[in-house]
Design a protein around this motif. Structure first.
Motif, short mmCIF file in Angstrom:
data_model
loop_
_atom_site.label_atom_id
_atom_site.label_comp_id
_atom_site.label_asym_id
_atom_site.label_seq_id
_atom_site.Cartn_x
_atom_site.Cartn_y
_atom_site.Cartn_z
N ASP A 146 0.85 -1.20 0.15
CA ASP A 146 0.03 0.24 0.04
C ASP A 146 0.91 1.25 0.00
OD1 ASP A 146 1.19 0.01 2.49
OD2 ASP A 146 -0.87 0.16 3.55
N GLY A 147 2.22 1.15 -0.13
CA GLY A 147 2.98 2.34 -0.25
C GLY A 147 3.76 3.02 1.15
N THR A 148 3.03 2.09 2.21
CA THR A 148 3.65 2.48 3.63
C THR A 148 4.88 1.73 3.97
OG1 THR A 148 2.12 0.77 4.56
CG2 THR A 148 1.30 2.90 4.50
N LEU A 149 5.69 2.32 4.72
CA LEU A 149 7.10 1.43 5.20
C LEU A 149 6.59 -0.04 6.09
CD1 LEU A 149 9.01 4.59 6.36
CD2 LEU A 149 9.38 3.31 4.19
N THR A 150 7.43 -0.90 5.78
CA THR A 150 7.13 -2.00 6.87
C THR A 150 7.63 -1.68 8.04
OG1 THR A 150 7.94 -3.30 4.65
CG2 THR A 150 8.26 -4.29 6.91
N PRO A 151 6.74 -1.98 8.86
CA PRO A 151 6.93 -1.74 10.34
C PRO A 151 8.33 -2.22 10.78
CG PRO A 151 4.73 -2.46 9.85
CD PRO A 151 5.52 -2.63 8.86
N ARG A 152 9.16 -1.46 11.88
CA ARG A 152 10.20 -2.12 12.16
C ARG A 152 10.29 -3.24 13.10
NH1 ARG A 152 14.67 1.70 12.57
NH2 ARG A 152 14.18 3.73 11.50
N ILE A 153 9.10 -3.49 13.47
CA ILE A 153 8.87 -4.66 14.13
C ILE A 153 8.88 -6.05 13.29
CG2 ILE A 153 7.86 -3.49 16.08
CD1 ILE A 153 5.20 -4.77 15.04
N LEU A 154 8.74 -5.94 12.07
CA LEU A 154 8.61 -7.07 11.22
C LEU A 154 9.93 -7.44 10.56
CD1 LEU A 154 5.46 -6.30 9.27
CD2 LEU A 154 5.66 -7.63 11.32
N PRO A 155 10.46 -8.47 10.13
CA PRO A 155 11.66 -8.70 9.70
C PRO A 155 11.65 -8.18 8.29
CG PRO A 155 10.43 -10.99 10.43
CD PRO A 155 9.65 -9.79 10.67
N GLY A 156 12.93 -8.02 7.95
CA GLY A 156 13.19 -7.27 6.64
C GLY A 156 12.68 -5.98 6.42
N ALA A 157 12.60 -5.00 7.80
CA ALA A 157 12.05 -3.86 7.51
C ALA A 157 13.17 -2.87 7.16
CB ALA A 157 11.44 -3.17 9.04
N MET A 158 14.56 -3.15 7.32
CA MET A 158 15.37 -2.39 7.13
C MET A 158 16.39 -2.90 6.06
SD MET A 158 15.23 0.14 9.12
CE MET A 158 16.93 0.88 8.67
N ILE A 159 16.74 -2.41 5.17
CA ILE A 159 17.60 -2.96 3.96
C ILE A 159 18.94 -2.93 4.40
CG2 ILE A 159 18.62 -2.36 1.67
CD1 ILE A 159 15.81 -1.18 1.01
N GLN A 160 19.69 -3.98 4.44
CA GLN A 160 20.81 -4.16 4.90
C GLN A 160 22.36 -4.02 3.91
OE1 GLN A 160 21.17 -4.57 8.13
NE2 GLN A 160 19.35 -4.57 8.58
N SER A 161 21.77 -4.15 2.67
CA SER A 161 22.95 -4.16 1.57
C SER A 161 22.94 -2.80 0.95
CB SER A 161 22.45 -5.01 0.61
OG SER A 161 23.34 -4.72 -0.54
N ARG A 162 24.12 -2.22 0.91
CA ARG A 162 24.24 -0.77 0.44
C ARG A 162 23.73 -0.70 -1.35
NH1 ARG A 162 30.54 0.96 0.23
NH2 ARG A 162 31.62 -0.67 -0.95
N ASN A 163 24.25 -1.86 -2.02
CA ASN A 163 23.82 -2.00 -3.17
C ASN A 163 22.33 -1.94 -3.35
OD1 ASN A 163 26.39 -2.19 -4.00
ND2 ASN A 163 26.72 -4.42 -3.99
#
Length: 261
Positions: free
Chosen positions: A183-200
């Protein structure tokens, strides 16, 4: 969230980061390293993070680097770093926001520079994206302080709609280091994969949002976005390397990095 409008290619974009989020003897983030890559900063105003000394030092560093300075007001929740939603009334949001803008504004004025924008922090940012009353309270506070302030908000949020209704410049923000829901919202931080870990991966997402006007979700959905400014969080362990990669990747693709006018 309001529906996504058709996005267009951006030949220039602002790169912003949250800034000055230390307190007392505690430091947070990679502020000084990030300054060489970003074009604007959002300085904590004392509620979720920051104190008078931290604010003064952040303003001085940003002014010396020549980046645009913005207010980053949050909920009165230092223990939760402003990332926990609270049952706040719109009148309280107005008062708290105006108070925080004024605190930062005093240091900005003393430094002989300009306060250019406002971006709510954390839970307040997301609450303003969904609640017309919260969004309106923030915008009224910004307008009362300075109707020339630009408002940074997530693409499609009610905060940007409120800014436009009040005649303030709305700046549509996207995120290079966060994943998105369908829906265009950010993945909540409490969920796995919310943050992108690779700079590429972060660079690929930034380029896609600016050049193609879309973002891909982990499940493969495609969502339209308008990338006037890209947020890069400064509290991650690889924030500086992400910033360098995104800075160099965008400029290498012929995209100018400029603060919003």
């Amino acid at each position: 969230m309001i529906s996504n409008a058709e996005a267009s290619f951006q030949s220039k974009v602002d790169l912003n980061c949250d800034f000055g989020e230390g307190y007392g003897i505690y430091t947070f983030g990679q502020d000084e390293k990030l300054l060489q890559y970003v074009t604007s900063v959002n300085i904590a105003c004392g509620f979720h993070a920051g104190d008078p000394k931290a604010i003064r030092q952040a303003v001085a560093s940003a002014a010396e680097a020549g980046v645009a300075i913005g207010a980053h007001p949050g909920l009165p929740d230092r223990l939760g770093f402003g990332r926990r939603e609270m049952a706040v009334e719109p009148d309280d949001v107005y008062d708290d926001t105006l108070y925080q803008i004024g605190a930062l504004g005093a240091f900005v004025r003393a430094a002989g520079t300009e306060l250019r924008h406002l971006k709510p922090h954390g839970a307040l940012y997301h609450m303003a994206g969904r609640s017309e009353a919260i969004a309106d309270a923030i915008i009224r506070a910004a307008k009362a302080y300075d109707p020339k302030l630009r408002i940074y908000g997530q693409h499609g949020s009610l905060l940007l709609r409120a800014a436009e209704l009040h005649g303030l410049r709305a700046v549509s923000e996207v995120f290079a280091d966060r994943t998105y829901m369908a829906d265009g919202t950010l993945t909540p931080r409490i969920l796995p994969g919310a943050m992108i870990q690779s700079r590429n991966a972060a660079l690929d997402q930034a380029l896609r949002m600016v050049i193609q006007g879309v973002v891909l979700t982990p499940s493969g959905d495609v969502t339209a976005v308008q990338a006037d400014t890209i947020c890069l969080h400064g509290d991650g362990p690889h924030a500086a390397s992400f910033a360098a990669a995104i800075h160099d990747g965008l400029t290498g693709a012929g995209i100018r990095l400029e603060r919003p006018e």
